[in-house]
Design a protein around this motif. Sequence first.
Motif, PDB file in Angstrom:
ATOM      1  N   LYS A  71       0.836  -1.207   0.000  1.00 38.56           N
ATOM      2  CA  LYS A  71       0.000   0.000   0.000  1.00 38.56           C
ATOM      3  C   LYS A  71       0.870   1.257   0.000  1.00 38.56           C
ATOM      4  CE  LYS A  71      -4.036  -2.128   2.102  1.00 38.56           C
ATOM      5  NZ  LYS A  71      -4.787  -2.370   3.333  1.00 38.56           N
ATOM      6  N   LEU A  72       1.984   1.234   0.746  1.00 43.58           N
ATOM      7  CA  LEU A  72       2.912   2.367   0.715  1.00 43.58           C
ATOM      8  C   LEU A  72       3.501   2.533  -0.681  1.00 43.58           C
ATOM      9  CD1 LEU A  72       4.905   2.006   4.067  1.00 43.58           C
ATOM     10  CD2 LEU A  72       3.200   3.760   3.497  1.00 43.58           C
ATOM     11  N   GLN A  73       3.868   1.410  -1.303  1.00 42.95           N
ATOM     12  CA  GLN A  73       4.417   1.467  -2.668  1.00 42.95           C
ATOM     13  C   GLN A  73       3.398   2.074  -3.619  1.00 42.95           C
ATOM     14  OE1 GLN A  73       7.681   0.441  -3.968  1.00 42.95           O
ATOM     15  NE2 GLN A  73       6.755   1.811  -5.458  1.00 42.95           N
ATOM     16  N   GLU A 129       5.826 -15.628  -5.980  1.00 37.91           N
ATOM     17  CA  GLU A 129       4.452 -16.042  -6.250  1.00 37.91           C
ATOM     18  C   GLU A 129       3.581 -15.914  -5.007  1.00 37.91           C
ATOM     19  OE1 GLU A 129       1.982 -19.922  -7.930  1.00 37.91           O
ATOM     20  OE2 GLU A 129       4.165 -19.974  -7.884  1.00 37.91           O
ATOM     21  N   PHE A 130       4.085 -16.394  -3.855  1.00 38.09           N
ATOM     22  CA  PHE A 130       3.332 -16.316  -2.593  1.00 38.09           C
ATOM     23  C   PHE A 130       2.991 -14.868  -2.262  1.00 38.09           C
ATOM     24  CE2 PHE A 130       3.190 -15.496   1.928  1.00 38.09           C
ATOM     25  CZ  PHE A 130       2.328 -16.476   2.405  1.00 38.09           C
ATOM     26  N   CYS A 131       3.986 -13.987  -2.338  1.00 36.21           N
ATOM     27  CA  CYS A 131       3.782 -12.584  -1.965  1.00 36.21           C
ATOM     28  C   CYS A 131       2.816 -11.886  -2.922  1.00 36.21           C
ATOM     29  CB  CYS A 131       5.119 -11.849  -1.907  1.00 36.21           C
ATOM     30  SG  CYS A 131       6.183 -12.441  -0.574  1.00 36.21           S
ATOM     31  N   SER A 132       2.885 -12.227  -4.184  1.00 33.81           N
ATOM     32  CA  SER A 132       1.992 -11.644  -5.173  1.00 33.81           C
ATOM     33  C   SER A 132       0.557 -12.127  -4.973  1.00 33.81           C
ATOM     34  CB  SER A 132       2.472 -11.997  -6.574  1.00 33.81           C
ATOM     35  OG  SER A 132       1.572 -11.522  -7.533  1.00 33.81           O
ATOM     36  N   LEU A 133       0.386 -13.433  -4.836  1.00 40.73           N
ATOM     37  CA  LEU A 133      -0.959 -14.000  -4.699  1.00 40.73           C
ATOM     38  C   LEU A 133      -1.632 -13.640  -3.381  1.00 40.73           C
ATOM     39  CD1 LEU A 133      -0.424 -17.588  -6.175  1.00 40.73           C
ATOM     40  CD2 LEU A 133      -1.650 -15.662  -7.223  1.00 40.73           C
ATOM     41  N   ASN A 134      -0.867 -13.626  -2.298  1.00 43.90           N
ATOM     42  CA  ASN A 134      -1.464 -13.421  -0.972  1.00 43.90           C
ATOM     43  C   ASN A 134      -1.499 -11.969  -0.516  1.00 43.90           C
ATOM     44  OD1 ASN A 134      -2.060 -16.241   0.095  1.00 43.90           O
ATOM     45  ND2 ASN A 134       0.024 -16.444  -0.681  1.00 43.90           N
ATOM     46  N   VAL A 140       1.833  -8.111  -3.760  1.00 44.64           N
ATOM     47  CA  VAL A 140       3.141  -7.471  -3.859  1.00 44.64           C
ATOM     48  C   VAL A 140       3.604  -7.405  -5.313  1.00 44.64           C
ATOM     49  CG1 VAL A 140       5.603  -7.770  -3.306  1.00 44.64           C
ATOM     50  CG2 VAL A 140       3.869  -8.058  -1.522  1.00 44.64           C
ATOM     51  N   ASN A 141       3.943  -6.185  -5.755  1.00 41.60           N
ATOM     52  CA  ASN A 141       4.540  -6.032  -7.079  1.00 41.60           C
ATOM     53  C   ASN A 141       5.874  -5.282  -7.012  1.00 41.60           C
ATOM     54  OD1 ASN A 141       3.881  -3.305  -6.905  1.00 41.60           O
ATOM     55  ND2 ASN A 141       2.100  -3.472  -8.241  1.00 41.60           N
ATOM     56  N   GLN A 161      10.526   3.562  -3.697  1.00 40.01           N
ATOM     57  CA  GLN A 161      10.658   2.207  -4.225  1.00 40.01           C
ATOM     58  C   GLN A 161      10.987   1.285  -3.065  1.00 40.01           C
ATOM     59  OE1 GLN A 161      10.193   0.818  -7.541  1.00 40.01           O
ATOM     60  NE2 GLN A 161       9.994  -0.800  -6.027  1.00 40.01           N
ATOM     61  N   ILE A 162      10.127   0.310  -2.836  1.00 37.12           N
ATOM     62  CA  ILE A 162      10.373  -0.695  -1.799  1.00 37.12           C
ATOM     63  C   ILE A 162      11.105  -1.865  -2.439  1.00 37.12           C
ATOM     64  CG2 ILE A 162       9.276  -2.285  -0.170  1.00 37.12           C
ATOM     65  CD1 ILE A 162       7.041  -0.171   0.133  1.00 37.12           C
ATOM     66  N   LEU A 163      12.097  -2.378  -1.725  1.00 37.76           N
ATOM     67  CA  LEU A 163      12.881  -3.525  -2.179  1.00 37.76           C
ATOM     68  C   LEU A 163      12.863  -4.586  -1.083  1.00 37.76           C
ATOM     69  CD1 LEU A 163      16.018  -1.609  -3.553  1.00 37.76           C
ATOM     70  CD2 LEU A 163      13.965  -2.292  -4.818  1.00 37.76           C
TER      71      LEU A 163
END
Length: 189
Positions: free
Chosen positions: A46-48, A79-84, A87-88, A57-59
């Motif tokens: 959400k911050l990104q 994949e986990f972070c994107s689906l759940n 995260v992009n 830019q979050i890394l």
Amino acid sequence: MSVYDFKVKTSSGLNAPLNRYQGKVLLIVNTATKCGFTPQLDDLQKLQDQYGEQGLQILGFPSNQFDNQEPLGDGEITEFCSLNYGVNFPLFKKIDVRGEDAHPLYQHLTKAKPFNGFDMDHPTAKLMVSIIESKHPEYMLDDGIKWNFTKFLIDRNGEVTARFEPTVEPFDMKADIEALLQSETALNQ
């Protein structure tokens, strides 16, 4: 030396110089998918989303150093972070963030902003310290990363300006992020 002097590996193993983010405000976070702090990924995204166009830019740097809370492989983490959590922002190859084998980037970050204690007024800080002291008391003896989701704020020149321990929620950093974005925007006008 700035963070722009370092190279890291993408989750697919390609070399990525951090100078590709030159001119941005960076928030560097060590992540894990099986940690009590993992839900912070949602607010980090959400911050990104909120500040990306202003230059944030979050890394993310996954690490399995804290009670094996990152058992997934690099592609599985993405994949986990994107689906759940949607995260992009970039998630890099899993690395060590503390100890003798810590990635040089993390050696730099912890030297630039040493551990300054936990905010013991935070509701989970006492529990966090208790867990660390009982399971890994050696973690409290140095300036190294104490647990997953330690966050470092970097200015547009690649200099480390702040360190936030895992108990600091992403939205609690908004004022620091905004101040850095605004002060640097004013300098560039």
